[in-house]
Design an enzyme around this catalytic site. Sequence first.
Site, mmCIF file in Angstrom:
data_model
loop_
_atom_site.group_PDB
_atom_site.id
_atom_site.type_symbol
_atom_site.label_atom_id
_atom_site.label_comp_id
_atom_site.label_asym_id
_atom_site.label_seq_id
_atom_site.Cartn_x
_atom_site.Cartn_y
_atom_site.Cartn_z
ATOM 1 N N CYS A 167 8.576 35.153 10.468
ATOM 2 C CA CYS A 167 9.754 36.013 10.599
ATOM 3 C C CYS A 167 9.401 37.494 10.467
ATOM 4 O O CYS A 167 10.210 38.357 10.805
ATOM 5 C CB CYS A 167 10.847 35.592 9.604
ATOM 6 S SG CYS A 167 10.316 35.619 7.883
ATOM 7 N N HIS A 168 8.178 37.769 9.981
ATOM 8 C CA HIS A 168 7.770 39.181 9.924
ATOM 9 C C HIS A 168 7.571 39.764 11.324
ATOM 10 O O HIS A 168 7.492 40.972 11.487
ATOM 11 C CB HIS A 168 6.479 39.330 9.104
ATOM 12 C CG HIS A 168 5.324 38.510 9.621
ATOM 13 N ND1 HIS A 168 5.174 37.174 9.328
ATOM 14 C CD2 HIS A 168 4.280 38.838 10.439
ATOM 15 C CE1 HIS A 168 4.063 36.718 9.915
ATOM 16 N NE2 HIS A 168 3.517 37.705 10.601
ATOM 17 N N TYR B 143 15.572 40.654 17.235
ATOM 18 C CA TYR B 143 16.517 39.601 16.842
ATOM 19 C C TYR B 143 17.285 39.101 18.065
ATOM 20 O O TYR B 143 17.481 37.901 18.251
ATOM 21 C CB TYR B 143 17.500 40.133 15.781
ATOM 22 C CG TYR B 143 16.821 40.437 14.475
ATOM 23 C CD1 TYR B 143 16.589 39.435 13.538
ATOM 24 C CD2 TYR B 143 16.384 41.726 14.185
ATOM 25 C CE1 TYR B 143 15.941 39.709 12.336
ATOM 26 C CE2 TYR B 143 15.729 42.015 12.993
ATOM 27 C CZ TYR B 143 15.510 41.003 12.072
ATOM 28 O OH TYR B 143 14.861 41.276 10.891
ATOM 29 N N GLU C 222 -2.147 41.791 11.431
ATOM 30 C CA GLU C 222 -2.211 41.190 12.762
ATOM 31 C C GLU C 222 -2.483 42.227 13.856
ATOM 32 O O GLU C 222 -2.598 41.876 15.035
ATOM 33 C CB GLU C 222 -0.884 40.459 13.056
ATOM 34 C CG GLU C 222 -0.624 39.294 12.103
ATOM 35 C CD GLU C 222 0.629 38.497 12.472
ATOM 36 O OE1 GLU C 222 1.232 38.759 13.532
ATOM 37 O OE2 GLU C 222 0.992 37.596 11.682
ATOM 38 N N ASN D 210 14.581 32.085 5.820
ATOM 39 C CA ASN D 210 13.423 31.303 6.254
ATOM 40 C C ASN D 210 12.704 30.699 5.044
ATOM 41 O O ASN D 210 12.211 31.421 4.187
ATOM 42 C CB ASN D 210 12.489 32.248 7.026
ATOM 43 C CG ASN D 210 11.208 31.572 7.473
ATOM 44 O OD1 ASN D 210 11.085 30.344 7.383
ATOM 45 N ND2 ASN D 210 10.268 32.362 7.957
#
Lengths: 187, 151
Positions: free
Chosen positions: A156-157, A125, A183, A148
């Site tokens: 945002c993950h 963050y 991912e 979001n």
Amino acid sequence: MTTVTPDLDRLFRDAAARERLLDVAYDFVDSPVGTLLVAATERGVCRISYDADPERELDQLARAFGVRVLRSPAPVEPARRELDEYFGGRRRDFDLNVDVRLLGDFNRRVLRELARVPYGEVVTYGELATRAARPRAARAVGMVMNRNPLPIVLPCHRVVGANGKLVGYAGGLDRKEALLRLEGAIL
Amino acid sequence: MVELPPFERFYEQHRDEVYGFLVRRLGRDRADDAFQETFLRALRAYPKLRHADHLRAWAFTIAGRIVIDEHRRTHATVELPELPAEDGRPAFAELEHLAEDLPPTERAAVILRYGYDLDYADIGAALGSNASAARQAASAGVRRLRKKELT
């Protein structure tokens, strides 16, 4: 009682979109992290919701973008295709237009930086706050992530706590973990 | 003032009833096109409605107008179909009674203008014509009503 056939219903929903009479078109998209409600305006995708309560969601969309809110698959098709590809491991970046015109400047700036965080990587963050030229605004960045409007597409993950812990996710930590695992960011 | 519901909700609530009405009036083959036309016209006028009262009757007014157009197109008798009754006495109910002898276009224009408070551009859109035609029809209807009152 006579009821409208699914074919006729679909014809009307397609025609409404084709004649550009809609403020917002939406549809439901199946994914490994649950059914998503995906909404789009003429400008682009404006909302992706987990666990949507359609009644509440439609009211919010109507208030934000206009009352002509209609379920209509065609305008949502590009988003559906790219999400399918993403979850199938065949897509790393989204090429969708997004409609974030209703967000404030700070939110847009943070989300723009967020969109640049590459597939499979994470950022804290605090780091994201620095990239948005507000180095001390880590907490405010957390709020932006929490609200979001376009999770997954605006990733945002990929934002984690200073210690590397997953910390929070509006859609629930299980989903955040599932997306990062997809991912290859975590094993 | 009641906030307009998202169009999806309006559509879901009224589609089957409106479709049934069109099937009864036009037969199933012609009802499908008329159904799409009804809700496309409704979509065009919807954001400019000033209140969310009597949405059901409003949908039927548009559908009724399309039935008239269809009958006219096929040289059948012109007749404005009955609006289904609603609870209470909304403005259009009284008007409907007063206006029942008017020619169909005038009648629809008077009801949409004074019963639903639509402006002429929207009435034109709902009737498939334009603002000035709608204004003419409404004022011709009012003139005719006044004359009737005097006699």
